[in-house]
Write a protein that holds these residues in place. Sequence first.
Motif, PDB file in Angstrom:
ATOM      1  N   LEU A  94      31.153  39.469  24.592  1.00 24.59           N
ATOM      2  CA  LEU A  94      30.337  39.002  25.712  1.00 24.59           C
ATOM      3  C   LEU A  94      28.984  39.696  25.733  1.00 24.59           C
ATOM      4  O   LEU A  94      27.958  39.076  26.039  1.00 24.59           O
ATOM      5  CB  LEU A  94      31.075  39.252  27.027  1.00 24.59           C
ATOM      6  CG  LEU A  94      32.320  38.391  27.279  1.00 24.59           C
ATOM      7  CD1 LEU A  94      33.091  38.910  28.494  1.00 24.59           C
ATOM      8  CD2 LEU A  94      31.932  36.929  27.483  1.00 24.59           C
ATOM      9  N   LEU A  95      28.964  40.993  25.406  1.00 22.09           N
ATOM     10  CA  LEU A  95      27.703  41.727  25.362  1.00 22.09           C
ATOM     11  C   LEU A  95      26.750  41.118  24.337  1.00 22.09           C
ATOM     12  O   LEU A  95      25.532  41.074  24.549  1.00 22.09           O
ATOM     13  CB  LEU A  95      27.966  43.194  25.031  1.00 22.09           C
ATOM     14  CG  LEU A  95      28.601  44.052  26.121  1.00 22.09           C
ATOM     15  CD1 LEU A  95      28.915  45.442  25.583  1.00 22.09           C
ATOM     16  CD2 LEU A  95      27.703  44.153  27.347  1.00 22.09           C
ATOM     17  N   VAL A  96      27.305  40.653  23.221  1.00 23.73           N
ATOM     18  CA  VAL A  96      26.478  40.031  22.181  1.00 23.73           C
ATOM     19  C   VAL A  96      25.887  38.716  22.670  1.00 23.73           C
ATOM     20  O   VAL A  96      24.683  38.477  22.557  1.00 23.73           O
ATOM     21  CB  VAL A  96      27.302  39.818  20.894  1.00 23.73           C
ATOM     22  CG1 VAL A  96      26.511  38.972  19.894  1.00 23.73           C
ATOM     23  CG2 VAL A  96      27.680  41.145  20.274  1.00 23.73           C
ATOM     24  N   SER A  97      26.713  37.839  23.236  1.00 22.71           N
ATOM     25  CA  SER A  97      26.216  36.528  23.672  1.00 22.71           C
ATOM     26  C   SER A  97      25.186  36.656  24.785  1.00 22.71           C
ATOM     27  O   SER A  97      24.303  35.816  24.922  1.00 22.71           O
ATOM     28  CB  SER A  97      27.377  35.645  24.133  1.00 22.71           C
ATOM     29  OG  SER A  97      27.946  36.142  25.321  1.00 22.71           O
ATOM     30  N   CYS A  98      25.305  37.725  25.581  1.00 25.78           N
ATOM     31  CA  CYS A  98      24.388  37.921  26.704  1.00 25.78           C
ATOM     32  C   CYS A  98      23.170  38.765  26.332  1.00 25.78           C
ATOM     33  O   CYS A  98      22.345  39.084  27.184  1.00 25.78           O
ATOM     34  CB  CYS A  98      25.132  38.544  27.883  1.00 25.78           C
ATOM     35  SG  CYS A  98      26.291  37.397  28.646  1.00 25.78           S
ATOM     36  N   GLY A  99      23.065  39.158  25.073  1.00 25.76           N
ATOM     37  CA  GLY A  99      21.873  39.834  24.602  1.00 25.76           C
ATOM     38  C   GLY A  99      21.839  41.329  24.794  1.00 25.76           C
ATOM     39  O   GLY A  99      20.823  41.969  24.517  1.00 25.76           O
ATOM     40  N   TYR A 100      22.962  41.915  25.240  1.00 22.70           N
ATOM     41  CA  TYR A 100      22.999  43.366  25.420  1.00 22.70           C
ATOM     42  C   TYR A 100      23.252  44.099  24.102  1.00 22.70           C
ATOM     43  O   TYR A 100      22.927  45.275  23.968  1.00 22.70           O
ATOM     44  CB  TYR A 100      24.084  43.751  26.430  1.00 22.70           C
ATOM     45  CG  TYR A 100      23.805  43.260  27.825  1.00 22.70           C
ATOM     46  CD1 TYR A 100      22.804  43.838  28.597  1.00 22.70           C
ATOM     47  CD2 TYR A 100      24.546  42.221  28.377  1.00 22.70           C
ATOM     48  CE1 TYR A 100      22.543  43.384  29.882  1.00 22.70           C
ATOM     49  CE2 TYR A 100      24.292  41.770  29.662  1.00 22.70           C
ATOM     50  CZ  TYR A 100      23.295  42.348  30.417  1.00 22.70           C
ATOM     51  OH  TYR A 100      23.035  41.904  31.690  1.00 22.70           O
TER      52      TYR A 100
END
Length: 211
Positions: free
Chosen positions: A64-70
Amino acid sequence: MFDKNLFKQQLIKLMNGRTTTEFAQQTGFNRTYLSKYLNLKLDRPPSARLLQNIASSIVPYETLLVSCGYLTNTISSNTATVTLPIVNFIDICNTTFSEQQIEGYETINASQLNPDYDYIYTYIKDNSMLHARIHSGDLVLIRKQSHINSGEIAVVSIDNKTAVLKRILKKQNILVLQSENPLFSSYIFSQEEQNRVRIIGKVIHVKFIPI
């Protein structure tokens, strides 16, 4: 960069047939914002803390962190880099990790990773694998996998509580978690006891500290 199309697909997986109302009540995700994300009407990602609340084994927190740009996690060329979390060793038995369990991040060239697997880093906390040139404080790259070959070094969970770094030896019906330092004990499990052991992942490489 926030990928709202990918995040929508992840939300659908996480909802797993639940309505927006049910999902919102069970996770704390505001139902109005949830509907907007599902309809691609928001261009900014939710907070990392909210992602932590909705993460599960279906879609892990790091994903989720990857898809949200974090986090950056693009494995597309030999020049691409991947940013991986450094997970506290005592928490490594978990399937997902909170912000408090992540000690930092480490960047690695994507060409060193197999895109079919997930990876994490962790700092080693003792010298039980000293003769395998793994020292306390070394940063170890772990490839998450549930199976390991005899002779390989892996992070292993015992009784889903204690995590250890050991060499795995399979001898007929016996499983040995062997230390590489005579000052530390090894673990021996009979065939009947081996369900107490869960392989978390294989050691891929070690960033050594000076001796």
